[in-house]
Design a protein around this motif. Structure first.
Motif, PDB file in Angstrom:
ATOM      1  N   MET A 352       0.832  -1.200   0.000  1.00 54.98           N
ATOM      2  CA  MET A 352       0.000   0.000   0.000  1.00 54.98           C
ATOM      3  C   MET A 352       0.867   1.252   0.000  1.00 54.98           C
ATOM      4  SD  MET A 352      -2.580  -1.786  -0.218  1.00 54.98           S
ATOM      5  CE  MET A 352      -3.598  -0.421  -0.686  1.00 54.98           C
ATOM      6  N   LYS A 353       1.903   1.210   0.816  1.00 55.44           N
ATOM      7  CA  LYS A 353       2.801   2.356   0.903  1.00 55.44           C
ATOM      8  C   LYS A 353       3.518   2.590  -0.433  1.00 55.44           C
ATOM      9  CE  LYS A 353       7.356   2.619   2.283  1.00 55.44           C
ATOM     10  NZ  LYS A 353       8.506   2.319   3.132  1.00 55.44           N
ATOM     11  N   VAL A 356       1.123   3.871  -3.343  1.00 54.50           N
ATOM     12  CA  VAL A 356       0.698   5.269  -3.319  1.00 54.50           C
ATOM     13  C   VAL A 356       1.873   6.238  -3.287  1.00 54.50           C
ATOM     14  CG1 VAL A 356      -1.523   4.688  -2.297  1.00 54.50           C
ATOM     15  CG2 VAL A 356       0.289   5.549  -0.825  1.00 54.50           C
ATOM     16  N   SER A 357       3.072   5.733  -3.002  1.00 55.23           N
ATOM     17  CA  SER A 357       4.224   6.635  -3.100  1.00 55.23           C
ATOM     18  C   SER A 357       4.446   7.062  -4.548  1.00 55.23           C
ATOM     19  CB  SER A 357       5.492   5.984  -2.542  1.00 55.23           C
ATOM     20  OG  SER A 357       6.004   5.014  -3.432  1.00 55.23           O
ATOM     21  N   GLY A 362      -1.589  12.151  -4.813  1.00 55.41           N
ATOM     22  CA  GLY A 362      -0.767  12.569  -3.681  1.00 55.41           C
ATOM     23  C   GLY A 362       0.592  11.894  -3.697  1.00 55.41           C
ATOM     24  N   GLY A 363       0.884  11.112  -4.750  1.00 53.92           N
ATOM     25  CA  GLY A 363       2.145  10.375  -4.814  1.00 53.92           C
ATOM     26  C   GLY A 363       3.310  11.267  -5.204  1.00 53.92           C
TER      27      GLY A 363
ATOM     28  N   LEU B  63      -4.285   2.746   6.965  1.00 55.81           N
ATOM     29  CA  LEU B  63      -3.818   2.966   5.599  1.00 55.81           C
ATOM     30  C   LEU B  63      -2.963   1.810   5.111  1.00 55.81           C
ATOM     31  CD1 LEU B  63      -3.040   6.737   5.182  1.00 55.81           C
ATOM     32  CD2 LEU B  63      -5.199   5.545   5.423  1.00 55.81           C
ATOM     33  N   PHE B  69      -4.217   8.489  -0.324  1.00 60.28           N
ATOM     34  CA  PHE B  69      -3.527   9.463  -1.180  1.00 60.28           C
ATOM     35  C   PHE B  69      -2.065   9.595  -0.775  1.00 60.28           C
ATOM     36  CE2 PHE B  69      -7.867  11.507  -1.836  1.00 60.28           C
ATOM     37  CZ  PHE B  69      -7.964  11.083  -3.154  1.00 60.28           C
ATOM     38  N   VAL B  70      -1.818   9.631   0.540  1.00 57.08           N
ATOM     39  CA  VAL B  70      -0.438   9.734   1.033  1.00 57.08           C
ATOM     40  C   VAL B  70      -0.287   8.757   2.193  1.00 57.08           C
ATOM     41  CG1 VAL B  70       1.288  11.213   2.127  1.00 57.08           C
ATOM     42  CG2 VAL B  70      -0.239  12.181   0.398  1.00 57.08           C
ATOM     43  N   ASP B  71       0.741   7.935   2.147  1.00 56.65           N
ATOM     44  CA  ASP B  71       1.020   6.946   3.190  1.00 56.65           C
ATOM     45  C   ASP B  71       2.529   6.958   3.411  1.00 56.65           C
ATOM     46  OD1 ASP B  71       1.045   4.757   4.875  1.00 56.65           O
ATOM     47  OD2 ASP B  71       0.632   3.280   3.314  1.00 56.65           O
ATOM     48  N   LEU B  76       9.875   8.363   3.429  1.00 57.67           N
ATOM     49  CA  LEU B  76       9.112   8.952   2.325  1.00 57.67           C
ATOM     50  C   LEU B  76       8.816  10.431   2.569  1.00 57.67           C
ATOM     51  CD1 LEU B  76       6.720   6.106   1.165  1.00 57.67           C
ATOM     52  CD2 LEU B  76       8.167   7.497  -0.323  1.00 57.67           C
ATOM     53  N   ARG B  80       9.811  13.154   0.011  1.00 58.19           N
ATOM     54  CA  ARG B  80       8.823  14.139  -0.464  1.00 58.19           C
ATOM     55  C   ARG B  80       9.371  15.558  -0.318  1.00 58.19           C
ATOM     56  NH1 ARG B  80       3.331  13.690  -1.399  1.00 58.19           N
ATOM     57  NH2 ARG B  80       3.395  11.524  -0.725  1.00 58.19           N
ATOM     58  N   LEU B 170      -2.897  16.648  -4.978  1.00 61.08           N
ATOM     59  CA  LEU B 170      -2.195  16.947  -3.719  1.00 61.08           C
ATOM     60  C   LEU B 170      -0.696  16.998  -3.938  1.00 61.08           C
ATOM     61  CD1 LEU B 170      -4.286  14.527  -1.507  1.00 61.08           C
ATOM     62  CD2 LEU B 170      -4.559  17.007  -1.749  1.00 61.08           C
TER      63      LEU B 170
END
Ligand code: FES
Ligand SMILES: [Fe+2]
Lengths: 447, 174
Positions: A352-353, A356-357, A362-363, B63, B69-71, B76, B80, B170
């Motif tokens: 999942m991480k 979506v990264s 939002g990635g 999550l 959307f963001v995890d 990370l 980011r 986002l």
């Protein structure tokens, strides 16, 4: 339509020249309301459209409400377990019948005059029905309106508003097996999860398709993401990556150098435990599917486009992306994560991480894709009405095509295939100069 | 997190943290973000902290078991920040102009020893490319008081939208 619009649209949509090896797309295709209206009729109301995945409605009476091709629909599993797609509109006077977005219900009741329908479409109640002449035929005539066609392949539910559309498998053609390959990744099969990315972009839907089939943009557009992969110890390369036209407008990118995939291709950022699990899974796949098939499924990333509204990203993890054109410059996007039904919780969390990264608004990468095609949508205003200048160039790789070499993912061959098919459906003219090479529509067979 | 036991101050690890302290922390962060001081923003996180933005259909699941959307784990978040500082973060080059309003701030005891939970409302406006987008939602943060001030253990932004509206990706920090 003003005469200005019709004049502009009179220019050919595609100009293909096999002497100069150029392929150009008329930019009106991205912004003309007239072409958008024509697409609605000649593409969206004519062919198969991806509605959703069966695992989104796992139990009887589950439903989701979803707009496809601008039409509000109820996607549900009836009390008998059958998957249904109803027009979300009361047969009485047209009110939206179900105003929830999802849930579980045996019946749908219209709030306006309280007509009630079972989820198999039959009328459950018409209040005060003594006022009608022939209540039996009324009940029959007032059943819920079904979408004319619904077929399912490997859990992917497709609908068509055209009752005469050829069978789904015929439409999917060579794309069908790539969907099967995803289902085969895990012995337990795959399922969708909650946490759906719902977002909209200021761009034409075809720009989203092009972007997905465009390996050429990866390094420059995703410079910061490539940097992140390199830093975490993974080499990124564009070598040995290919693009295929699968026919019927479908296309495929085969990628081997864009980062790891959970339970398929390990990379250092996933950690040691995941390395062991990946190796075990790979051995299990070889056992179950044979070495060759396991190789095609496990070692390559795939981006599959199923014409016109489904993109399957088999990359960091598995994502389903659905496109819903709203206006020439406005597209709604919906993205689901597909996961093995059975998976180690640590792998699931990592999946999942990792997904979506990269993927989603939002990635660390998709926002740059959206930026790119929203910038196209704004930029192409500059050449509006400029005749020969008002074309985008998609010639990259034609030189190899005439030599009979397989198109690369960093070329534009998959886009050319998409556009030729689109032009056949929508019209607008295809001007061809010279002779097309015989090999230019080659697919890929890994069965 | 809609509990009745809202308090104006809370005891955490032998300190008294007031709503004013939390408001100052959130307002300072808003200034940092609106000024694009991303190093300053990163310094608000303790090591091992997380940044999360669930999808708009969020019903409170982890999550780690659903899409989002963001995890971001700590690495990370670092990636980011590095990305957003780069001229090659095309989605934010040129930078968006942002303007944040924060309100309805409340504090609750944290589940873990030495932490507290914050709930607050936000409205963020973003101007970019001749467009003006609005984001609304709630913060549900977990913070720890340290000698160097409050630090995030979890920074979670929950959107109030049914879907991200057109253009509202986002690409910056919300
Ligand atoms: S419109 Fe639905 S009951 Fe009248
Ligand atoms: Fe991309």
């Amino acid at each position: 339509m003003s005469s200005e619009v019709s004049e502009r649209v009179a220019e050919p949509m595609l100009v293909e020249d096999w002497e100069r090896l150029t392929f150009r797309v008329n930019r009106e295709a991205y912004r003309s309301p007239e072409i958008f209206a024509r697409e609605r009729v000649d593409v969206w109301l004519r062919t198969w459209l991806y509605l959703g995945h069966e695992t989104e409605i796992p139990d009887v009476n589950d439903f989701k409400v979803r707009t496809i091709a601008g039409r509000p629909l109820i996607f549900c599993r009836d009390t008998e377990g059958q998957v249904r797609a109803w027009l979300n509109s009361c047969p009485h006077r047209g009110t939206v019948l179900c105003r929830e977005t999802e849930g579980s219900q045996r019946r749908f009741q219209c709030f306006y005059h309280a007509w009630t329908f079972n989820n198999d479409g039959t009328v459950a109640a018409i209040p005060d029905d003594g006022a009608y002449e022939d209540i039996e035929s009324l009940q029959k005539n007032m059943m819920l309106r079904a979408v004319p066609r619904l077929e399912i392949h490997e859990g992917y539910v497709f609908i068509s508003f055209n009752p005469d559309v050829p069978p789904l498998l015929e439409h999917l053609g060579d794309a069908a097996d790539y969907m099967t390959m995803i289902e085969q990744q895990h012995a337990s099969g795959v399922t969708t999860l909650p946490g759906v990315q719902l977002y909209s972009v200021r761009g034409n839907w075809k720009l989203a398709v092009e972007n997905a089939m465009d390996g050429y943009h990866f390094s420059p557009t995703h410079n910061t993401f490539v940097g992140y992969l390199r830093e975490s110890g993974f080499a990124v390369t564009d070598d040995n990556q290919y693009a295929y036209n699968l026919g019927n407008g479908h296309s495929l990118l085969v990628l081997t150098g864009h980062g790891g995939r959970i339970s398929m291709v390990w990379e250092p950022r996933f950690g040691e435990d995941e390395r062991v699990r990946t190796e075990e899974h790979r051995a299990e796949m070889v056992e179950r599917l044979g070495e060759e098939r396991a190789h095609y499924i496990a070692d390559e990333s795939h981006i599959l486009f199923v014409f016109p509204n489904l993109l399957l990203f088999d990359i960091e993890g598995l994502s389903i992306r659905q496109l819903e054109p709203v206006a020439p410059g406005h597209t709604d996007v919906r993205a689901w994560q597909l996961v093995p039904r059975e998976e180690h919780p640590d792998s699931r969390a990592l999946r999942m991480k990792t997904v979506v990264s990269f993927v989603g608004p939002g990635g660390l990468a998709t926002p740059d894709d959206i930026e790119a095609y929203e910038a196209v949508q704004r930029g192409i205003e500059a050449t509006r009405g400029a005749g020969d200048l008002d074309y985008s160039d998609m010639s990259r790789g034609m030189r190899d095509e005439v030599k009979g070499e397989q198109g690369r993912s960093i070329d534009e061959g998959a886009m050319r295939g998409f556009w030729r098919y689109w032009e056949e459906a929508v019209g607008g003219g295809l001007a061809v100069t010279g002779d097309r090479p015989a090999s230019f529509l080659e697919g890929r067979d890994v069965r | 997190m809609t509990q009745a036991d809202v308090r104006g101050s809370i005891e955490v690890a032998g300190r008294t943290i007031t709503r004013g302290d939390i408001e100052d922390f959130l307002y300072a962060e808003a200034d940092i973000l609106d000024a694009w001081d991303y190093d300053g923003w990163f310094a608000l996180f303790e090591e091992g902290a997380r940044y999360e933005v669930p999808t708009t259909d969020y019903r409170g699941w982890s999550l780690h078991t659903g899409g989002s959307f963001v995890d971001d784990d700590y690495d990370l978040i670092k990636a980011r920040v590095k990305r957003l500082k780069s001229r090659k973060a095309h989605a934010e080059n040129p930078h968006s102009r942002t303007h944040r309003l924060i309100s309805n701030v409340r504090l609750f005891p944290g589940e873990e020893e030495g932490t507290l939970r914050i709930r607050a409302s936000f409205v963020a406006h973003r101007a970019r490319d001749g467009q003006f987008d609005t984001y609304v939602g709630w913060y549900e943060h977990v913070v720890v008081p340290t000698d160097a001030g409050l630090k995030y253990r979890l920074r979670r932004t929950i959107l109030g939208h049914e879907a991200l509206p057109v253009g509202a990706r986002l690409s910056f920090i919300l």
